[in-house]
Motif scaffolding. Structure first.
Motif, PDB file in Angstrom:
ATOM      1  N   PHE A 284       0.619  -1.268   0.170  1.00  0.00           N
ATOM      2  CA  PHE A 284      -0.156   0.050  -0.113  1.00  0.00           C
ATOM      3  C   PHE A 284       0.853   1.135   0.162  1.00  0.00           C
ATOM      4  N   PHE A 285       1.991   1.157   0.171  1.00  0.00           N
ATOM      5  CA  PHE A 285       3.074   2.332  -0.028  1.00  0.00           C
ATOM      6  C   PHE A 285       4.158   2.330  -0.979  1.00  0.00           C
ATOM      7  N   VAL A 286       4.853   1.206  -1.005  1.00  0.00           N
ATOM      8  CA  VAL A 286       5.972   1.078  -1.798  1.00  0.00           C
ATOM      9  C   VAL A 286       5.491   0.971  -3.171  1.00  0.00           C
ATOM     10  N   VAL A 287       4.772   0.120  -3.527  1.00  0.00           N
ATOM     11  CA  VAL A 287       4.391  -0.374  -4.645  1.00  0.00           C
ATOM     12  C   VAL A 287       3.640   0.720  -5.498  1.00  0.00           C
ATOM     13  N   PRO A 288       2.701   1.588  -4.781  1.00  0.00           N
ATOM     14  CA  PRO A 288       1.980   2.511  -5.424  1.00  0.00           C
ATOM     15  C   PRO A 288       3.228   3.787  -5.760  1.00  0.00           C
ATOM     16  N   VAL A 289       4.008   4.051  -4.721  1.00  0.00           N
ATOM     17  CA  VAL A 289       4.995   5.135  -5.092  1.00  0.00           C
ATOM     18  C   VAL A 289       5.973   4.678  -6.215  1.00  0.00           C
ATOM     19  N   LEU A 290       6.203   3.445  -6.345  1.00  0.00           N
ATOM     20  CA  LEU A 290       7.006   3.032  -7.679  1.00  0.00           C
ATOM     21  C   LEU A 290       6.081   3.021  -8.630  1.00  0.00           C
ATOM     22  N   ALA A 291       4.836   2.877  -8.526  1.00  0.00           N
ATOM     23  CA  ALA A 291       4.005   3.014  -9.985  1.00  0.00           C
ATOM     24  C   ALA A 291       3.828   4.407 -10.329  1.00  0.00           C
ATOM     25  N   LEU A 292       3.751   5.300  -9.188  1.00  0.00           N
ATOM     26  CA  LEU A 292       3.736   6.740  -9.555  1.00  0.00           C
ATOM     27  C   LEU A 292       5.014   7.359 -10.133  1.00  0.00           C
ATOM     28  N   LEU A 293       6.037   6.834  -9.700  1.00  0.00           N
ATOM     29  CA  LEU A 293       7.386   7.225 -10.320  1.00  0.00           C
ATOM     30  C   LEU A 293       7.581   6.754 -11.567  1.00  0.00           C
ATOM     31  N   LEU A 294       7.201   5.601 -12.027  1.00  0.00           N
ATOM     32  CA  LEU A 294       7.316   5.092 -13.368  1.00  0.00           C
ATOM     33  C   LEU A 294       6.399   5.679 -14.219  1.00  0.00           C
ATOM     34  N   ARG A 295       5.307   5.854 -13.774  1.00  0.00           N
ATOM     35  CA  ARG A 295       4.373   6.697 -14.885  1.00  0.00           C
ATOM     36  C   ARG A 295       4.962   7.965 -14.859  1.00  0.00           C
TER      37      ARG A 295
ATOM     38  N   LEU B 115      -6.526  14.366 -17.911  1.00  0.00           N
ATOM     39  CA  LEU B 115      -6.150  12.938 -18.399  1.00  0.00           C
ATOM     40  C   LEU B 115      -4.527  12.734 -18.464  1.00  0.00           C
ATOM     41  N   ASN B 116      -3.933  13.892 -17.942  1.00  0.00           N
ATOM     42  CA  ASN B 116      -2.425  13.933 -18.065  1.00  0.00           C
ATOM     43  C   ASN B 116      -1.785  13.061 -16.857  1.00  0.00           C
ATOM     44  N   TRP B 117      -1.812  11.715 -16.978  1.00  0.00           N
ATOM     45  CA  TRP B 117      -1.242  11.093 -15.655  1.00  0.00           C
ATOM     46  C   TRP B 117       0.236  11.163 -15.658  1.00  0.00           C
ATOM     47  N   GLY B 118       1.046  11.454 -16.792  1.00  0.00           N
ATOM     48  CA  GLY B 118       2.461  11.780 -16.426  1.00  0.00           C
ATOM     49  C   GLY B 118       2.723  13.041 -15.802  1.00  0.00           C
ATOM     50  N   LEU B 119       2.078  14.153 -16.313  1.00  0.00           N
ATOM     51  CA  LEU B 119       2.398  15.234 -15.228  1.00  0.00           C
ATOM     52  C   LEU B 119       2.050  15.372 -13.889  1.00  0.00           C
ATOM     53  N   GLY B 120       0.612  14.753 -13.813  1.00  0.00           N
ATOM     54  CA  GLY B 120       0.136  14.641 -12.557  1.00  0.00           C
ATOM     55  C   GLY B 120       1.001  13.768 -11.490  1.00  0.00           C
ATOM     56  N   SER B 121       1.470  12.661 -12.161  1.00  0.00           N
ATOM     57  CA  SER B 121       2.438  11.746 -11.339  1.00  0.00           C
ATOM     58  C   SER B 121       3.558  12.534 -11.032  1.00  0.00           C
ATOM     59  N   ALA B 122       4.136  13.161 -11.927  1.00  0.00           N
ATOM     60  CA  ALA B 122       5.541  13.818 -11.512  1.00  0.00           C
ATOM     61  C   ALA B 122       5.221  14.853 -10.436  1.00  0.00           C
ATOM     62  N   ALA B 123       4.096  15.639 -10.558  1.00  0.00           N
ATOM     63  CA  ALA B 123       3.666  16.516  -9.327  1.00  0.00           C
ATOM     64  C   ALA B 123       3.632  15.829  -8.140  1.00  0.00           C
ATOM     65  N   ALA B 124       2.928  14.885  -8.048  1.00  0.00           N
ATOM     66  CA  ALA B 124       2.755  13.984  -7.061  1.00  0.00           C
ATOM     67  C   ALA B 124       3.927  13.698  -6.378  1.00  0.00           C
ATOM     68  N   PHE B 125       4.993  13.197  -7.225  1.00  0.00           N
ATOM     69  CA  PHE B 125       6.126  12.639  -6.671  1.00  0.00           C
ATOM     70  C   PHE B 125       7.039  13.591  -6.262  1.00  0.00           C
ATOM     71  N   ILE B 126       6.931  14.787  -6.708  1.00  0.00           N
ATOM     72  CA  ILE B 126       7.612  15.816  -6.121  1.00  0.00           C
ATOM     73  C   ILE B 126       7.331  16.200  -4.927  1.00  0.00           C
ATOM     74  N   LEU B 127       5.971  16.373  -4.827  1.00  0.00           N
ATOM     75  CA  LEU B 127       5.431  16.703  -3.311  1.00  0.00           C
ATOM     76  C   LEU B 127       5.684  15.505  -2.464  1.00  0.00           C
ATOM     77  N   LEU B 128       5.825  14.426  -2.882  1.00  0.00           N
ATOM     78  CA  LEU B 128       6.269  13.422  -1.894  1.00  0.00           C
ATOM     79  C   LEU B 128       7.680  13.559  -1.406  1.00  0.00           C
ATOM     80  N   VAL B 129       8.462  13.410  -2.442  1.00  0.00           N
ATOM     81  CA  VAL B 129       9.752  13.946  -1.995  1.00  0.00           C
ATOM     82  C   VAL B 129      10.024  14.952  -0.964  1.00  0.00           C
ATOM     83  N   VAL B 130       9.471  16.174  -1.360  1.00  0.00           N
ATOM     84  CA  VAL B 130       9.650  17.398  -0.314  1.00  0.00           C
ATOM     85  C   VAL B 130       9.196  16.934   1.046  1.00  0.00           C
TER      86      VAL B 130
END
Length: 286
Positions: free
Chosen positions: A31-42, A250-265
């Motif tokens: 519920f954490f590692v797999v979704p984060v990795l999927a987010l990063l991959l996308r 429906l821009n999953w790539g840009l949305g995933s990148a923004a969410a990943f940046i927020l997670l890293v911060v």
């Protein structure tokens, strides 16, 4: 008899605590590692492999403005929440237990109230014909209604109200652990109330401020409902932008990148807090 036993070789043993931790580790992984990795991959594969999504987010002025709004609001909300929560927490820490329990219950009850209901209530209070503007005009303080909604002011007011319990709770625990005799000793030694607060009470309460401040700041970075209802389109925050990118564009790539940046911060801020608290404990222990 096994081959290991015949050869006198001890079979490797599983650490004693690992079997008990295994279910928790599996849940964290699923519920954490797999979704984060999927987010990063996308974020690096949609719509094409590469870092173009991150380059667009960090290089476009519009997206930079959204990041600026997000961190500005989170910072202001955290500072205001600390300033408002500290006297409330101190009052709860020193007042009689029976009265403190009643007020503490009221604060907890506010957390249980539906978030959407509380936000709509602030919309009614802050609008140009709302209670606050009418009271200020009736008292002769202002002549024209103040713009308290559809801007960062309304977002800050609404979020401070919602975040207050998350700052008060850790602060109360920290302040109650402070020995009152410490402040009395400072007063007997001639310290003024301001000096006692600055040199004794505030340093001793820093762990609670740090814990509550980090919680409020991180939650403010990813808040969606309150900024969406009390803010305006020109003051969009990151959570709203992610929702719009994924749901509307429906821009999953840009949305995933923004969410990943927020997670890293968020993780970086948490690591910084752990480092600072650890360094402070080491200094205190020395």
């Amino acid at each position: 008899m096994s081959v290991e036993a015949q050869q006198g070789i001890a079979a490797p043993r599983v650490p004693a605590g690992l079997s008990g931790l295994l279910p928790a580790l599996i849940l964290i992984g699923l519920f954490f590692v797999v979704p984060v990795l999927a987010l990063l991959l996308r974020s690096v594969t949609d719509p094409a492999p590469g870092l173009q999504n991150y380059a667009a987010l960090l290089g476009d002025g519009t997206y930079a403005r959204v990041f600026f709004n997000t961190f500005l609001v989170a910072f202001v909300v955290t500072i205001v929440t600390v300033l408002v929560a500290f006297p409330v927490a101190w009052m709860l820490a020193i007042m009689p237990p029976a009265l403190a329990s009643i007020l503490f219950g009221i604060i907890i009850l506010s957390m249980w109230t539906n978030l959407l209901t509380r936000t709509y209530a602030w919309m009614v209070l802050l609008q140009r014909t709302g209670v606050i503007n009418r009271a200020l005009i009736g008292a002769g303080i202002i002549d024209q209604p103040l713009p308290l909604i559809n801007n960062l002011t309304g977002v800050t007011i609404g979020m401070v109200y919602i975040m207050l319990p998350f700052m008060i709770l850790p602060l109360v625990g920290t302040l109650r652990a402070i020995d009152p005799m410490t402040l009395r000793a400072a007063a007997l030694c001639g310290a003024s109330p301001l000096a006692a607060f600055r040199r004794i009470l505030l340093p001793l309460s820093l762990p609670g401020i740090a814990a509550g401040g980090l919680m409020v700041f991180v939650m403010s970075l990813g808040y969606f409902v309150t900024p969406a209802l009390l803010g305006g389109t020109s003051n969009m925050m990151l959570a709203e932008m992610i929702a719009q990118m994924i749901q509307s564009l429906l821009n999953w790539g840009l949305g995933s990148a923004a969410a990943f940046i927020l997670l890293v911060v968020t993780m970086a801020l948490y690591a910084l807090q752990l480092r600072l608290v650890g360094a402070r404990r080491a200094v205190g222990g020395a």
